[in-house]
Structures are given as C-alpha cells and as structure tokens.
Design a protein around this motif. Structure first.
Motif, mmCIF file in Angstrom:
data_model
loop_
_atom_site.group_PDB
_atom_site.id
_atom_site.type_symbol
_atom_site.label_atom_id
_atom_site.label_comp_id
_atom_site.label_asym_id
_atom_site.label_seq_id
_atom_site.Cartn_x
_atom_site.Cartn_y
_atom_site.Cartn_z
ATOM 1 N N MET A 113 0.818 -1.215 0.000
ATOM 2 C CA MET A 113 0.000 0.000 0.000
ATOM 3 C C MET A 113 0.849 1.261 0.000
ATOM 4 O O MET A 113 0.476 2.259 -0.621
ATOM 5 C CB MET A 113 -0.970 0.000 1.190
ATOM 6 N N THR A 114 1.988 1.225 0.674
ATOM 7 C CA THR A 114 2.890 2.377 0.658
ATOM 8 C C THR A 114 3.295 2.693 -0.782
ATOM 9 O O THR A 114 3.247 3.852 -1.218
ATOM 10 C CB THR A 114 4.158 2.080 1.497
ATOM 11 N N ILE A 115 3.672 1.666 -1.503
ATOM 12 C CA ILE A 115 4.124 1.847 -2.885
ATOM 13 C C ILE A 115 2.957 2.261 -3.779
ATOM 14 O O ILE A 115 3.085 3.177 -4.598
ATOM 15 C CB ILE A 115 4.796 0.563 -3.398
ATOM 16 N N LEU A 116 1.806 1.627 -3.608
ATOM 17 C CA LEU A 116 0.644 1.992 -4.426
ATOM 18 C C LEU A 116 0.209 3.429 -4.161
ATOM 19 O O LEU A 116 -0.177 4.145 -5.095
ATOM 20 C CB LEU A 116 -0.508 1.022 -4.180
ATOM 21 N N ARG A 117 0.287 3.873 -2.918
ATOM 22 C CA ARG A 117 -0.046 5.277 -2.615
ATOM 23 C C ARG A 117 0.915 6.226 -3.321
ATOM 24 O O ARG A 117 0.506 7.268 -3.840
ATOM 25 C CB ARG A 117 -0.017 5.529 -1.112
ATOM 26 N N GLU A 118 2.204 5.864 -3.362
ATOM 27 C CA GLU A 118 3.189 6.692 -4.082
ATOM 28 C C GLU A 118 2.857 6.743 -5.570
ATOM 29 O O GLU A 118 2.910 7.817 -6.188
ATOM 30 C CB GLU A 118 4.592 6.126 -3.897
ATOM 31 N N ILE A 119 2.540 5.596 -6.145
ATOM 32 C CA ILE A 119 2.212 5.529 -7.576
ATOM 33 C C ILE A 119 0.968 6.357 -7.870
ATOM 34 O O ILE A 119 0.939 7.151 -8.821
ATOM 35 C CB ILE A 119 2.023 4.069 -8.018
ATOM 36 N N LEU A 120 -0.072 6.199 -7.047
ATOM 37 C CA LEU A 120 -1.310 6.951 -7.262
ATOM 38 C C LEU A 120 -1.120 8.448 -7.019
ATOM 39 O O LEU A 120 -1.713 9.269 -7.724
ATOM 40 C CB LEU A 120 -2.433 6.406 -6.383
ATOM 41 N N ALA A 121 -0.293 8.815 -6.053
ATOM 42 C CA ALA A 121 -0.029 10.231 -5.792
ATOM 43 C C ALA A 121 0.646 10.878 -6.999
ATOM 44 O O ALA A 121 0.291 11.994 -7.403
ATOM 45 C CB ALA A 121 0.829 10.397 -4.539
ATOM 46 N N GLU A 122 1.609 10.175 -7.597
ATOM 47 C CA GLU A 122 2.288 10.707 -8.784
ATOM 48 C C GLU A 122 1.332 10.797 -9.971
ATOM 49 O O GLU A 122 1.320 11.790 -10.697
ATOM 50 C CB GLU A 122 3.503 9.828 -9.131
ATOM 51 N N TRP A 123 0.503 9.770 -10.166
ATOM 52 C CA TRP A 123 -0.488 9.782 -11.251
ATOM 53 C C TRP A 123 -1.459 10.950 -11.047
ATOM 54 O O TRP A 123 -1.769 11.683 -11.985
ATOM 55 C CB TRP A 123 -1.244 8.445 -11.269
ATOM 56 N N HIS A 124 -1.907 11.119 -9.806
ATOM 57 C CA HIS A 124 -2.829 12.204 -9.465
ATOM 58 C C HIS A 124 -2.205 13.571 -9.782
ATOM 59 O O HIS A 124 -2.836 14.425 -10.401
ATOM 60 C CB HIS A 124 -3.181 12.093 -7.981
ATOM 61 N N ARG A 125 -0.945 13.758 -9.370
ATOM 62 C CA ARG A 125 -0.248 15.015 -9.624
ATOM 63 C C ARG A 125 -0.154 15.293 -11.117
ATOM 64 O O ARG A 125 -0.416 16.409 -11.581
ATOM 65 C CB ARG A 125 1.145 14.969 -9.009
ATOM 66 N N LYS A 126 0.170 14.269 -11.902
ATOM 67 C CA LYS A 126 0.296 14.443 -13.351
ATOM 68 C C LYS A 126 -1.047 14.758 -13.998
ATOM 69 O O LYS A 126 -1.122 15.587 -14.917
ATOM 70 C CB LYS A 126 0.894 13.181 -13.987
ATOM 71 N N LYS A 127 -2.119 14.108 -13.541
ATOM 72 C CA LYS A 127 -3.446 14.372 -14.106
ATOM 73 C C LYS A 127 -3.915 15.783 -13.774
ATOM 74 O O LYS A 127 -4.533 16.448 -14.611
ATOM 75 C CB LYS A 127 -4.465 13.329 -13.627
ATOM 76 N N LEU A 128 -3.655 16.252 -12.567
ATOM 77 C CA LEU A 128 -4.026 17.628 -12.222
ATOM 78 C C LEU A 128 -3.257 18.627 -13.081
ATOM 79 O O LEU A 128 -3.822 19.620 -13.559
ATOM 80 C CB LEU A 128 -3.778 17.904 -10.741
ATOM 81 N N HIS A 129 -1.970 18.357 -13.292
ATOM 82 C CA HIS A 129 -1.158 19.226 -14.148
ATOM 83 C C HIS A 129 -1.692 19.210 -15.578
ATOM 84 O O HIS A 129 -1.851 20.265 -16.202
ATOM 85 C CB HIS A 129 0.298 18.768 -14.111
ATOM 86 N N GLU A 130 -1.992 18.018 -16.077
ATOM 87 C CA GLU A 130 -2.540 17.871 -17.434
ATOM 88 C C GLU A 130 -3.844 18.664 -17.574
ATOM 89 O O GLU A 130 -4.029 19.405 -18.540
ATOM 90 C CB GLU A 130 -2.796 16.391 -17.689
ATOM 91 N N ALA A 131 -4.728 18.529 -16.606
ATOM 92 C CA ALA A 131 -6.006 19.236 -16.651
ATOM 93 C C ALA A 131 -5.809 20.744 -16.613
ATOM 94 O O ALA A 131 -6.487 21.491 -17.335
ATOM 95 C CB ALA A 131 -6.901 18.785 -15.500
ATOM 96 N N SER A 132 -4.880 21.216 -15.775
ATOM 97 C CA SER A 132 -4.658 22.659 -15.692
ATOM 98 C C SER A 132 -4.096 23.202 -17.008
ATOM 99 O O SER A 132 -4.455 24.305 -17.432
ATOM 100 C CB SER A 132 -3.733 23.005 -14.529
ATOM 101 N N LEU A 133 -3.251 22.418 -17.681
ATOM 102 C CA LEU A 133 -2.730 22.854 -18.979
ATOM 103 C C LEU A 133 -3.840 22.917 -20.026
ATOM 104 O O LEU A 133 -3.898 23.852 -20.823
ATOM 105 C CB LEU A 133 -1.626 21.916 -19.463
ATOM 106 N N ILE A 134 -4.717 21.927 -20.014
ATOM 107 C CA ILE A 134 -5.836 21.921 -20.970
ATOM 108 C C ILE A 134 -6.703 23.154 -20.770
ATOM 109 O O ILE A 134 -7.056 23.851 -21.731
ATOM 110 C CB ILE A 134 -6.659 20.628 -20.827
#
Length: 77
Positions: free
Chosen positions: A34-55
């Motif tokens: 779960m520690t690793i999955l939380r890290e993976i999801l946190a990074e994915w989340h950060r990238k999606k928010l950045h992607e959305a803000s650019l759009i």
C-alpha cells in the motif's frame, strides 16, 4: 491536515503483486504494497491535475468557452 483515506480494493495480476512485495522488502522500514501503491497513485494524481490545468489554460488562452462538443452537432460528423 492529513487527507481522508478511503478503502480501495481490486484484483491485480500476480506478477504486479510480486513486484510490489519485492520492492517493499528491498526498502524495508515497514514498507508494504500500500505504501508503494499510494506513491504511484499520488504521482499519477499530480500528473493528471497538471494535465487538466494545462488543458484549461490553453483553451482559455485560445478563447474557448468550454462548451461540450454536443452543443456543436456540426463538429460531430
């Protein structure tokens, strides 16, 4: 203030679980899947928010009103 946690459950391929376990074991210090999955999801989340803000930024800069394509039947073919 810490983020509210919710339970998330799903089946994953065995090889994914084995890799998560191996990485957690290599890290030590109480690390687990779960520690690793939380890290993976946190990074994915950060990238999606950045992607959305650019759009949004690009569309606003080009004068888009943000209307759904359904409001323009001529664009849908």
């Amino acid at each position: 203030m810490p983020a509210e946690l919710v339970e998330l459950r799903w089946d994953i391929p065995r090889e994914f679980a084995d890799t998560l376990d191996a990485v957690a074991s290599a890290r030590g210090n109480g690390c687990n899947r779960m520690t690793i999955l939380r890290e993976i999801l946190a990074e994915w989340h950060r990238k999606k928010l950045h992607e959305a803000s650019l759009i949004v930024r690009v569309n606003r800069g080009k004068g888009s009103r943000g209307e759904p394509a359904g409001n323009h039947p001529d664009l849908l073919g």
